[in-house]
Design an enzyme around this catalytic site. Structure first.
Site, PDB file in Angstrom:
ATOM      1  CD  GLU A  92      26.561  13.614  53.123  1.00  0.00           C
ATOM      2  OE1 GLU A  92      26.206  14.808  52.956  1.00  0.00           O
ATOM      3  OE2 GLU A  92      27.642  13.300  53.644  1.00  0.00           O
ATOM      4  NE  ARG A 128      31.588   9.844  58.001  1.00  0.00           N
ATOM      5  CZ  ARG A 128      31.338  10.971  58.639  1.00  0.00           C
ATOM      6  NH1 ARG A 128      31.217  10.979  59.949  1.00  0.00           N
ATOM      7  NH2 ARG A 128      31.196  12.090  57.971  1.00  0.00           N
ATOM      8  CB  THR A 130      32.188   9.662  54.264  1.00  0.00           C
ATOM      9  OG1 THR A 130      31.306  10.335  55.189  1.00  0.00           O
ATOM     10  CG2 THR A 130      33.565   9.659  54.893  1.00  0.00           C
ATOM     11  CE  LYS A 146      30.573  17.733  54.246  1.00  0.00           C
ATOM     12  NZ  LYS A 146      30.112  16.367  54.506  1.00  0.00           N
TER      13      LYS A 146
HETATM   14  C1  3PG Z   1      29.827  15.067  57.596  1.00  0.00           C
HETATM   15  O1  3PG Z   1      30.433  14.086  57.237  1.00  0.00           O
HETATM   16  O2  3PG Z   1      29.242  15.796  56.799  1.00  0.00           O
HETATM   17  C2  3PG Z   1      29.877  15.453  59.029  1.00  0.00           C
HETATM   18  O3  3PG Z   1      30.225  14.411  59.855  1.00  0.00           O
HETATM   19  C3  3PG Z   1      28.616  16.069  59.465  1.00  0.00           C
HETATM   20  O4  3PG Z   1      28.985  17.009  60.378  1.00  0.00           O
HETATM   21  P1  3PG Z   1      28.278  17.043  61.810  1.00  0.00           P
HETATM   22  O5  3PG Z   1      28.320  15.628  62.323  1.00  0.00           O
HETATM   23  O6  3PG Z   1      29.118  17.976  62.631  1.00  0.00           O
HETATM   24  O7  3PG Z   1      26.884  17.551  61.597  1.00  0.00           O
END
Ligand code: 3PG
Length: 209
Positions: free
Chosen positions: A42, A46, A69, A129
């Site tokens: 994924e 960002r 995101t 999710k």
């Molecule tokens: C996301 O957007 O899925 C999160 O930033 C991932 O979470 P993590 O950085 O705590 O693994």
């Protein structure tokens, strides 16, 4: 062709979440993830280069690449145009879900509560999710939320590292676990692709029953 996301996720049970600042990282990153045994990834929206990174990683061919995101319908559109085969959002947004449907790509909205999960189920989605999983209560929350909704499939993400991976995957409602620990911005800035491959392989090994 629409991606069968459930099969992709069930096949690898690991969803690396990538925030990639430079498109130059896309090729070596895809190589490292694939060499470690990842099947999908994924790419978060960002960074200014996110679309180009999706495009480059999708063209690489070794992984099923999605966008993360995704906060707006317009981003959903751009992500799919760049080659994203699935969309992930930190929360539930009707416009993102509708647009993904129209574009014919699977969408995985973030849920943190029973009400949000009910919204997703009502919209006809069964894979969500669970975000942010660890700060919200980890596997305790997962068990509590999965009990009344046996039809729901979860991709817990947020604060999860390799040590906690088996505990999440042991729950029958968990399809896969997402996380950024496999390839952090620091790894990418320092060009630590061997370390990314090692962390991927370690995580893939921990997904084995
Ligand atoms: C996301 O957007 O899925 C999160 O930033 C991932 O979470 P993590 O950085 O705590 O693994």
């Amino acid at each position: 062709m629409t991606t069968d996301l459930a099969s992709v996720l069930a096949g690898s049970r690991l969803l690396p979440v990538l925030t990639v600042a430079s498109v130059a990282s896309a090729g070596p990153l895809a190589d490292a993830l694939a060499a470690g045994g990842a099947r999908c990834a994924e790419v978060t929206f960002r960074t200014p280069d996110a679309e180009r990174v999706v495009k480059a990683m999708a063209a690489h061919g070794a992984l099923t690449v999605g966008a993360g995101t995704v906060l707006t319908a317009e981003q959903a559109e751009r992500a799919v145009a760049a080659g994203a085969r699935f969309l992930v959002s930190p929360g539930y947004d009707d416009e993102v879900v509708d647009r993904a449907r129209r574009l014919g790509v699977p969408v995985v909205p973030g849920v943190a509560t029973a009400s949000e999960l009910m919204r997703a189920l009502k919209a006809g989605l069964d894979t969500v999710k669970l975000f942010p999983a660890e700060p919200l209560g980890g596997t305790g929350l997962l068990r509590a939320l999965a009990a009344p909704f046996p039809q729901a499939r979860f991709v817990p993400t947020g604060g999860i590292g390799p040590g906690r991976l088996p505990a999440y995957l042991a729950h029958p409602s968990v399809l896969a676990v997402g996380g950024s620990w496999i390839a952090t911005s620091g790894h990418l800035e320092r060009g630590q692709y061997d370390e990314i491959r090692r962390l991927t392989a370690e995580a893939v090994e921990r997904t084995a029953p």
